[in-house]
Design a protein around this motif. Structure first.
Motif, PDB file in Angstrom:
ATOM      1  N   ILE A 189       2.875   5.713  32.688  1.00 11.39           N
ATOM      2  CA  ILE A 189       1.630   6.025  31.983  1.00 11.39           C
ATOM      3  C   ILE A 189       1.990   6.688  30.656  1.00 11.39           C
ATOM      4  O   ILE A 189       3.071   7.263  30.507  1.00 11.39           O
ATOM      5  CB  ILE A 189       0.691   6.959  32.793  1.00 11.39           C
ATOM      6  N   LYS A 190       1.061   6.623  29.714  1.00  7.43           N
ATOM      7  CA  LYS A 190       1.263   7.317  28.436  1.00  7.43           C
ATOM      8  C   LYS A 190       0.709   8.735  28.485  1.00  7.43           C
ATOM      9  O   LYS A 190       1.194   9.634  27.816  1.00  7.43           O
ATOM     10  CB  LYS A 190       0.604   6.518  27.315  1.00  7.43           C
TER      11      LYS A 190
ATOM     12  N   LYS B 157       4.725  10.049  33.852  1.00  6.58           N
ATOM     13  CA  LYS B 157       5.141  10.100  32.443  1.00  6.58           C
ATOM     14  C   LYS B 157       6.654   9.936  32.332  1.00  6.58           C
ATOM     15  O   LYS B 157       7.154   9.202  31.477  1.00  6.58           O
ATOM     16  CB  LYS B 157       4.712  11.430  31.814  1.00  6.58           C
TER      17      LYS B 157
ATOM     18  N   ASN C  97      -9.158   2.966  35.970  1.00 10.02           N
ATOM     19  CA  ASN C  97      -7.984   3.778  35.636  1.00 10.02           C
ATOM     20  C   ASN C  97      -8.096   5.188  36.205  1.00 10.02           C
ATOM     21  O   ASN C  97      -7.486   6.133  35.698  1.00 10.02           O
ATOM     22  CB  ASN C  97      -7.794   3.860  34.122  1.00 10.02           C
TER      23      ASN C  97
ATOM     24  N   ASP D 193      -2.524   3.504  29.655  1.00 13.17           N
ATOM     25  CA  ASP D 193      -2.658   4.394  28.503  1.00 13.17           C
ATOM     26  C   ASP D 193      -3.019   5.810  28.959  1.00 13.17           C
ATOM     27  O   ASP D 193      -2.316   6.767  28.657  1.00 13.17           O
ATOM     28  CB  ASP D 193      -3.724   3.861  27.535  1.00 13.17           C
ATOM     29  N   THR D 194      -4.117   5.918  29.694  1.00 14.36           N
ATOM     30  CA  THR D 194      -4.543   7.230  30.196  1.00 14.36           C
ATOM     31  C   THR D 194      -5.011   7.101  31.637  1.00 14.36           C
ATOM     32  O   THR D 194      -5.971   6.386  31.914  1.00 14.36           O
ATOM     33  CB  THR D 194      -5.693   7.820  29.343  1.00 14.36           C
TER      34      THR D 194
ATOM     35  N   THR E 138       1.899  -0.498  31.600  1.00 14.86           N
ATOM     36  CA  THR E 138       1.790   0.933  31.366  1.00 14.86           C
ATOM     37  C   THR E 138       0.326   1.298  31.151  1.00 14.86           C
ATOM     38  O   THR E 138      -0.379   0.652  30.374  1.00 14.86           O
ATOM     39  CB  THR E 138       2.615   1.345  30.124  1.00 14.86           C
TER      40      THR E 138
END
Length: 324
Positions: free
Chosen positions: A63-64, A58, A92, A32-33, A30
């Protein structure tokens, strides 16, 4: 001219090519950003793509969170140098772009090339529509073309950046009608929002964009769709094709994502894996349906090869209609 069936056929090839890429079998972690770079103003197709990606990723718990950065102008020719120079090596980050940028970079003779970034995946395809304000006297494409041939200067065509798919389609329509494509009075906007505002304000004669950008206003009766650039009528979209109205023209726009230059092989593989998982998710299928987009997924090396072919194809079209 690339047909929709050719896109779909190449998607199968792309999936096969993707399966052969090394290091992609591991489960994606996953993110994060995810940083999404949109080289256009809010409201247009690239911006819609980024927002749809954020929602789907999301929803699929891939992804967070996401950060979207918009840098508009000249079909991506303003934003691309920033992505190349300031986002270099960021593993990223993804830039949303597509056929519009290919044409705009050629038309603007940009010193920065799409070959400088890292192709990740082609995501969506979309037909273009020709629309007029609801109060327009032009009821059909034939009406619009007749007015253009009578006095090209009095017919203004709103769309995205110069040399992009909207501009290309306007030139192709003019050429097919026996008129001079160089006389198209094209008004370039840096995003779908400003172009839509110009149409709703009756500041331009007509507009061209992807159906997803004008669809809601057409359904609401604020814009009248005269033609769609498909090879045949589309299910659920009651708009006649350009071809059935006597002009041998069709065009299928595409959009995809790119990583910055200088990313590590592992980061490139992770982004391809992320996009592959997003493409397979029900959340992304919902976004495609809501936007009237066609999924034409193509990843990795196959996508990179496709970009090279597109540069050659679009440059030839631009030269043919006097835009390169």
């Amino acid at each position: 001219m690339m047909h929709r069936r050719d896109f779909l056929r190449s998607s199968v090839y792309g999936a096969a090519a993707f399966s052969l890429l090394p290091g992609l079998s591991a489960q994606a972690q996953t993110v994060d950003t995810l940083k999404l770079f949109v080289p256009a103003n809010p409201g247009g197709g690239w911006d819609q793509t980024a927002r749809s990606m954020e929602q789907a990723l999301k929803q699929a718990s891939l992804i967070k969170g996401a950060q979207v950065t918009n840098v508009g102008g000249a079909g991506g020719a303003v934003g691309l140098p920033q992505f190349v120079n300031q986002w270099k090596g960021q593993g990223n980050a993804l830039m949303v772009a597509g056929m519009v940028m290919v044409g705009a970079l050629i038309a603007n003779k940009s010193p920065v090339k799409l070959s400088q970034v890292t192709p990740i995946a082609r995501l969506t395809g979309e037909f273009q529509v020709v629309v007029v304000p609801a109060a327009s006297p032009h009821k059909t494409l034939a009406d619009l073309v007749a007015a253009f041939k009578a006095d090209p200067a009095k017919v203004s065509w709103a769309g995205g950046s110069a040399g992009g798919s909207d501009h290309i389609l306007a030139g192709m329509i003019a050429k097919a009608a026996g008129a001079d494509p160089k006389k198209v009075s094209y008004v370039a906007y840096s995003g779908g929002g400003p172009a839509l505002a110009a149409l709703l304000g009756n500041q331009v004669t007509c507009g061209i964009s992807g159906f997803g950008e004008f669809g809601e206003q057409v359904k609401a009766g604020k814009l009248r769709a005269l033609a769609i650039s498909a090879d045949k009528r589309q299910p659920g979209i009651d708009i006649p094709t350009i071809k059935e109205q006597g002009l041998d023209v069709e065009l299928f726009n595409w959009r995809g994502v790119f990583a910055p230059p200088g990313v590590k092989d592992a980061d490139r593989a992770a982004m391809i894996d992320l996009m592959t998982k997003m493409n397979a998710s029900p959340a992304w299928a919902e976004q495609l349906k809501a936007r009237d987009w066609t999924g034409i997924f193509l990843a990795g090396d196959a996508y990179a090869k496709y970009i090279e072919q597109e540069n050659t194809r679009i440059e030839a079209i631009l030269k043919e209609i006097g835009l390169a």
